[in-house]
Design a protein around this motif. Structure first.
Motif, short mmCIF file in Angstrom:
data_model
loop_
_atom_site.label_atom_id
_atom_site.label_comp_id
_atom_site.label_asym_id
_atom_site.label_seq_id
_atom_site.Cartn_x
_atom_site.Cartn_y
_atom_site.Cartn_z
N ALA A 1 0.23 -1.00 -0.40
CA ALA A 1 -0.06 -0.13 -0.03
C ALA A 1 0.63 1.38 0.06
O ALA A 1 -0.06 2.50 -0.01
CB ALA A 1 -0.72 -0.06 1.32
N ASN A 2 2.41 0.98 0.39
CA ASN A 2 3.27 2.56 0.35
C ASN A 2 4.69 1.72 0.17
O ASN A 2 5.29 0.82 0.17
CB ASN A 2 2.92 3.27 1.82
CG ASN A 2 3.11 2.24 2.80
OD1 ASN A 2 4.59 2.30 2.89
ND2 ASN A 2 2.07 2.33 3.73
N GLU B 1 -1.37 3.61 15.04
CA GLU B 1 -2.57 4.60 15.39
C GLU B 1 -1.62 5.70 16.00
O GLU B 1 -1.69 7.18 15.41
CB GLU B 1 -3.47 5.39 14.38
CG GLU B 1 -3.98 6.04 14.57
CD GLU B 1 -6.05 5.94 14.57
OE1 GLU B 1 -6.18 6.90 13.59
OE2 GLU B 1 -6.60 4.94 15.25
N GLU C 1 2.04 0.59 12.44
CA GLU C 1 0.58 -0.12 12.34
C GLU C 1 -0.25 0.59 13.68
O GLU C 1 -0.67 -0.05 14.61
CB GLU C 1 0.96 -1.95 12.73
CG GLU C 1 1.16 -2.48 11.89
CD GLU C 1 0.63 -2.65 10.44
OE1 GLU C 1 -0.48 -2.26 10.44
OE2 GLU C 1 0.95 -2.80 9.09
N GLN D 1 0.16 5.49 6.28
CA GLN D 1 -0.80 4.38 6.15
C GLN D 1 -2.56 4.90 5.68
O GLN D 1 -2.42 6.24 7.37
CB GLN D 1 -1.18 3.14 7.32
CG GLN D 1 0.33 2.37 7.53
CD GLN D 1 0.62 0.61 7.69
OE1 GLN D 1 -0.85 0.04 7.55
NE2 GLN D 1 1.44 0.33 8.22
N GLU D 2 -2.71 4.05 5.17
CA GLU D 2 -4.28 5.31 4.26
C GLU D 2 -5.60 5.45 5.29
O GLU D 2 -5.98 5.92 6.16
CB GLU D 2 -4.44 4.66 2.83
CG GLU D 2 -5.50 5.14 3.04
CD GLU D 2 -6.26 4.53 1.52
OE1 GLU D 2 -7.33 5.08 0.93
OE2 GLU D 2 -5.59 3.32 0.93
N LYS D 3 -5.36 3.89 6.53
CA LYS D 3 -6.40 3.40 7.55
C LYS D 3 -5.72 4.86 8.59
O LYS D 3 -7.28 4.84 9.63
CB LYS D 3 -6.29 2.52 8.02
CG LYS D 3 -5.14 1.73 8.25
CD LYS D 3 -4.66 0.73 8.57
CE LYS D 3 -3.56 0.19 9.34
NZ LYS D 3 -2.90 -1.81 9.88
N PHE D 4 -4.61 5.69 8.35
CA PHE D 4 -4.84 6.75 9.74
C PHE D 4 -4.75 8.04 8.99
O PHE D 4 -4.65 9.20 10.05
CB PHE D 4 -3.27 6.41 10.20
CG PHE D 4 -2.91 4.61 11.13
CD1 PHE D 4 -3.73 3.68 11.56
CD2 PHE D 4 -1.70 4.34 10.78
CE1 PHE D 4 -3.85 2.56 12.27
CE2 PHE D 4 -1.54 2.99 12.15
CZ PHE D 4 -2.31 2.43 12.21
N GLN D 5 -5.07 7.86 8.34
CA GLN D 5 -5.41 8.98 7.22
C GLN D 5 -5.50 9.97 8.30
O GLN D 5 -6.15 11.16 8.53
CB GLN D 5 -5.50 9.14 5.91
CG GLN D 5 -4.22 8.41 5.04
CD GLN D 5 -2.95 9.48 5.32
OE1 GLN D 5 -3.21 10.72 4.91
NE2 GLN D 5 -1.89 9.27 4.72
N GLU D 6 -7.45 10.11 8.49
CA GLU D 6 -8.25 11.01 8.37
C GLU D 6 -8.11 11.55 10.27
O GLU D 6 -8.07 12.70 10.25
CB GLU D 6 -9.78 10.16 8.65
CG GLU D 6 -11.03 10.44 9.52
CD GLU D 6 -12.13 10.08 9.56
OE1 GLU D 6 -13.08 10.74 10.25
OE2 GLU D 6 -12.49 8.93 8.98
N ARG D 7 -7.32 10.31 10.75
CA ARG D 7 -7.16 11.28 12.12
C ARG D 7 -5.80 12.08 12.61
O ARG D 7 -5.47 12.93 12.76
CB ARG D 7 -6.88 10.45 13.08
CG ARG D 7 -6.83 10.71 14.93
CD ARG D 7 -6.22 9.83 15.76
NE ARG D 7 -5.46 9.99 17.08
CZ ARG D 7 -5.82 9.30 17.77
NH1 ARG D 7 -5.87 7.78 18.07
NH2 ARG D 7 -5.16 10.37 19.09
#
Length: 537
Positions: free
Chosen positions: A348-349, A500, A498, A526-532
């Protein structure tokens, strides 16, 4: 009398496959069953550069930006010295390797008489070549016939893309008229004479520039008699094309200053310099700069399908978003192809791409090499330790991209002490295994380095990640986020995280140090942490 023929022939042999000179891997070990034996070389895809306007000119309206192929740009501006700037893995070193080969081939073939007739004198080198078009000019065009010194015509093919001034008639320094192709060296001093190409890898510069030039010459012609005085005479006469690779990789500011002085001392000698980032070491005071342009979608697709003839289209379909941007850089695209060739999925990155690539390299490409299993188990940790010591360097601001073998053995011995029996013996044997089978190499002067600086930064990122939870906010900011040399490392590390909370902490502390640094690091999370993380920004 200096006979350059053995030197030129050695270069032509060694760099015949110029696209493999700076490959990340060696030729031993297992290979992907899909990979063709002769992959289309990257620069044959037509990688481009563009001129970079000087700071004082940027406010001028309609400032013209010139776009050229990499080699045309280097040929055009090398006489007055040119700086090639590009992202890590963008093809700068490979471009110099190809230019070295092409200029050696042209010089070797353009002289009808043996090359041993050269002597040091005030008249120009290789006088019989004065009538020739410079070997630093590009190939003839399709259907174009020119008279050679022997009176014979030669016909070459037109390149796929013609210059805007194609077909124009111009006056050359010798007064001849010629139909416009990319011009030869335009500089008056030695502009139409053949140049002897020399490649200097600055990461290994532990001595004077003159000694590094002599070392490269002697590597390819061990019996040549060329002392310092002779070398200085040839430099003053402008007889060389010097290709300096990796200005940003030099070991110290003192070494960089010596190179700046050298450039000023020999203004008649054509020179090309490469660097990763102008903030790392500066621009040497060179006015003309060329910037590597990213690969286009068509170039990327052509390369992917050439590397993976059966699965190339599948990989291409997965290359979207940020990974598509990574693929615009040749080295990253090569790594993506290598990983996909085995795993059929892409990470993913960038940090995860490096992790998957190195794991694939050790676990699959090198699974059959004859080494002790205890050695193999320590490979990753040994590489991390080497990378860690080299990146920390001898000061807060300097980075080592090469280390002597005795120093490397000493570092690994201390690292293994208390962990294994006979740490000195293990360090020496396992270092030899790494040099033989892994992602480090020995340079011409015996210095050890990673096959690419980004590999060194990846292994440091893994080590820093393992230490991160034990660092205070002050230590993280003061010792790492505060220094330019750690920026790429921290960016890679964020992609490996991994946790956050830890990722948000790093970005928050980076924002406190510098807004631009923090904004840059956000993209590595990582994309799953992007929002925060975006919330922190």
């Amino acid at each position: 009398m200096i006979n350059w023929r053995p030197y030129l022939e050695s270069i032509c042999r060694e760099y015949a496959k110029w696209w493999e000179v700076y490959t990340l891997t060696d030729v031993r070990g297992k290979k992907s069953l899909q990979q063709p034996q002769n992959i289309s070389p990257l620069l044959d895809l037509g990688l481009m550069v563009q001129t970079v306007a000087e700071e004082k000119q940027r406010e001028r309206p309609k400032e013209k930006i010139e776009r050229l192929t990499v080699l045309d740009g280097l040929r055009k501006y090398a006489p007055n010295h040119v700086l090639l700037v590009g992202r890590p893995g963008s093809g700068k070193s490979t471009a110099l390797a190809r230019l070295l080969l092409e200029e050696a081939e042209k010089l070797r073939s353009s002289i009808g008489l043996p090359l041993g007739s050269t002597e040091i004198r005030e008249t120009p080198l290789l006088e019989e070549a004065e009538k020739l078009r410079s070997p630093l000019s590009p190939p003839f065009s399709r259907g174009e016939t020119r008279e050679t010194p022997l009176g014979t015509g030669e016909t070459r093919e037109t390149p796929a893309f013609q210059r805007k001034d194609e077909g124009e008639t111009k006056e050359t320094p010798l007064g001849r008229e010629e139909t416009g192709k990319t011009p030869p060296f335009l500089r008056g001093v030695g502009g139409d004479r053949p140049k002897i190409p020399i490649l200097i890898e600055l990461r290994y510069s532990q001595s004077s520039v003159l000694s590094r030039i002599q070392a490269f010459i002697h590597k390819h012609h061990p019996t040549i008699n060329i002392d310092t005085a002779t070398l200085e005479t040839l430099l003053r006469q402008g007889e060389f094309l010097l290709l300096f690779d990796g200005f940003n990789e030099m070991a110290s500011e003192a070494a960089r200053q010596l190179l700046r002085i050298f450039r000023q001392d020999y203004p008649k000698t054509a020179m090309v310099f490469t660097t990763r980032d102008l903030s790392l070491g500066g621009d040497l005071g060179i006015e003309k700069r060329l910037e590597m342009l990213p690969m286009t979608e068509s170039q990327m697709q052509e390369f992917v399908c050439a590397y993976l003839p059966f699965d190339g289209e599948k990989l291409w379909q997965q290359l979207q978003g940020r990974l598509r941007e990574l693929g615009e850089t040749p080295m990253f695209l090569l790594m993506l192809c290598s990983v996909f060739g085995y795993n059929k999925v892409i990470p993913a990155n960038l940090g995860l791409v490096f992790r998957s690539f190195t794991q694939t390299y050790s676990g699959r490409l090198k699974q059959d090499v004859p080494v002790d299993e205890s050695s193999r188990l320590w490979w990753d940790r040994l590489l991390q330790e080497l990378a860690w010591v080299m990146t920390n360097g001898e000061s807060k601001t300097e980075i080592m991209v090469a280390i002597s073998r005795p120093k490397a053995e000493e570092v690994l011995t201390e690292f293994l002490r208390g962990e294994v029996v006979a740490p000195t013996d293990c360090a020496m044997r396992w270092l030899e295994d790494l040099l033989e089978h892994h992602l480090i190499q020995v340079g011409d002067d015996g210095q050890i380095s990673f096959r690419h600086q980004l590999l060194q930064e990846y292994y440091v990122a893994e080590r820093l990640l393992s230490l991160l939870s034990g660092l205070s906010d002050y230590e993280l900011q003061w010792d790492y986020l505060n220094y330019l040399k750690w920026t790429e490392v921290v960016g890679l590390m964020l992609g490996l995280m991994e946790d956050e909370v830890l990722a948000v902490r790093v970005v928050r502390l980076a924002l406190e140090v510098d807004w631009f640094l923090g904004a840059r690091l956000v993209g590595g999370v990582q994309e799953k942490f992007q929002e925060r993380v975006f919330g922190e920004v």
